[in-house]
Scaffold this motif. Structure first.
Motif, mmCIF file in Angstrom:
data_model
loop_
_atom_site.group_PDB
_atom_site.id
_atom_site.type_symbol
_atom_site.label_atom_id
_atom_site.label_comp_id
_atom_site.label_asym_id
_atom_site.label_seq_id
_atom_site.Cartn_x
_atom_site.Cartn_y
_atom_site.Cartn_z
ATOM 1 N N SER A 22 0.783 -1.184 -0.078
ATOM 2 C CA SER A 22 -0.032 0.067 -0.004
ATOM 3 C C SER A 22 0.901 1.341 0.024
ATOM 4 O O SER A 22 1.773 1.368 0.770
ATOM 5 C CB SER A 22 -0.934 -0.061 1.120
ATOM 6 N N SER A 48 0.640 3.929 1.478
ATOM 7 C CA SER A 48 0.962 4.738 2.833
ATOM 8 C C SER A 48 1.935 3.791 3.686
ATOM 9 O O SER A 48 2.559 4.375 4.677
ATOM 10 C CB SER A 48 -0.419 4.632 3.869
ATOM 11 N N ASP A 49 2.343 2.632 3.077
ATOM 12 C CA ASP A 49 3.388 1.613 3.940
ATOM 13 C C ASP A 49 4.736 2.025 3.296
ATOM 14 O O ASP A 49 5.710 1.315 3.741
ATOM 15 C CB ASP A 49 2.963 0.221 3.741
ATOM 16 N N SER A 56 -5.452 -7.508 -5.678
ATOM 17 C CA SER A 56 -4.711 -6.417 -5.081
ATOM 18 C C SER A 56 -5.904 -5.842 -3.666
ATOM 19 O O SER A 56 -5.719 -4.728 -3.227
ATOM 20 C CB SER A 56 -4.453 -5.306 -5.870
ATOM 21 N N PHE A 97 -4.744 -4.315 -0.539
ATOM 22 C CA PHE A 97 -3.942 -3.047 -0.383
ATOM 23 C C PHE A 97 -4.861 -1.675 -0.773
ATOM 24 O O PHE A 97 -5.661 -2.009 -1.536
ATOM 25 C CB PHE A 97 -2.804 -3.172 -1.559
ATOM 26 N N ILE A 98 -4.488 -0.669 -0.095
ATOM 27 C CA ILE A 98 -4.943 0.692 -0.328
ATOM 28 C C ILE A 98 -3.821 1.426 -1.155
ATOM 29 O O ILE A 98 -3.034 1.615 -0.708
ATOM 30 C CB ILE A 98 -5.134 1.423 1.213
ATOM 31 N N GLU A 99 -4.590 1.746 -2.004
ATOM 32 C CA GLU A 99 -3.533 2.416 -3.263
ATOM 33 C C GLU A 99 -2.283 1.655 -3.332
ATOM 34 O O GLU A 99 -1.275 2.154 -3.221
ATOM 35 C CB GLU A 99 -3.134 3.704 -2.900
ATOM 36 N N PRO A 100 -2.488 0.496 -3.936
ATOM 37 C CA PRO A 100 -1.365 -0.534 -4.083
ATOM 38 C C PRO A 100 -0.306 0.062 -5.180
ATOM 39 O O PRO A 100 -0.626 0.666 -6.190
ATOM 40 C CB PRO A 100 -2.151 -1.581 -4.736
ATOM 41 N N LYS A 126 4.428 -5.890 7.309
ATOM 42 C CA LYS A 126 3.499 -4.925 6.365
ATOM 43 C C LYS A 126 2.780 -5.951 5.398
ATOM 44 O O LYS A 126 3.384 -7.227 5.237
ATOM 45 C CB LYS A 126 4.264 -3.915 5.597
ATOM 46 N N SER A 156 2.412 -7.249 2.035
ATOM 47 C CA SER A 156 3.332 -6.901 1.067
ATOM 48 C C SER A 156 3.113 -8.403 0.234
ATOM 49 O O SER A 156 3.075 -9.378 0.736
ATOM 50 C CB SER A 156 4.669 -6.366 1.320
#
Length: 140
Positions: free
Chosen positions: A10, A12-13, A76, A79-82, A110, A112
């Motif tokens: 994501s 953010s990660d 996906s 995932f947020i905004e992958p 995370k 991933s």
């Protein structure tokens, strides 16, 4: 021969290199990154110290949507905004060690997925860690 490795996570990660350096120290990995590099904006060669010696790896980040043909069956939804962080290196084994350690650090604790296209498989973060540990850094 150029090789690549892809880490999907994501947006953010995606950390900056200061966070990676803290995690690298905590996990006792042999890499130390140039300070204050925002991986969300960085494109190209990323200087890294590998066991104190100059090294690095080409690093790029792109939206997962740019890889829809490459990962057509990838789910996906978790995932947020992958995004995909791409590591690319040539024949320098130290650059491969940097890429493996970097992929491990990015995926640590995370959500991933790491894709190794040379063999066409997704690796767990534990498998990435094992690969990084199996590679000798600076001939050691």
């Amino acid at each position: 021969m150029s090789m690549t490795m892809y880490v999907i996570l994501s947006l953010s990660d995606v950390p900056n290199t200061n966070s990676l350096n803290e995690l690298s120290e905590q996990l006792n990995t042999p890499v130390q990154y140039l300070e204050n590099v925002d991986l969300k904006k960085h494109t190209g060669f990323l200087p890294v110290k590998l066991k104190g010696e100059d090294s690095g790896v080409e690093t790029y980040m792109s939206p997962l949507s740019e890889f829809s043909d490459y990962f057509p069956a990838f789910d996906s939804s978790a995932f947020i905004e992958p995004v995909v962080v791409t590591f690319r290196w040539g024949g320098d084994m130290n650059e491969m060690v940097v890429a493996l350690n970097s992929a491990y650090l990015l995926g640590y604790q995370k959500n991933s997925a790491t894709f190794e296209p040379q063999s066409g498989v997704f690796l767990s973060n534990e498998q990435v860690k094992e690969g990084a540990e199996a590679m000798p850094a600076n001939g050691i």
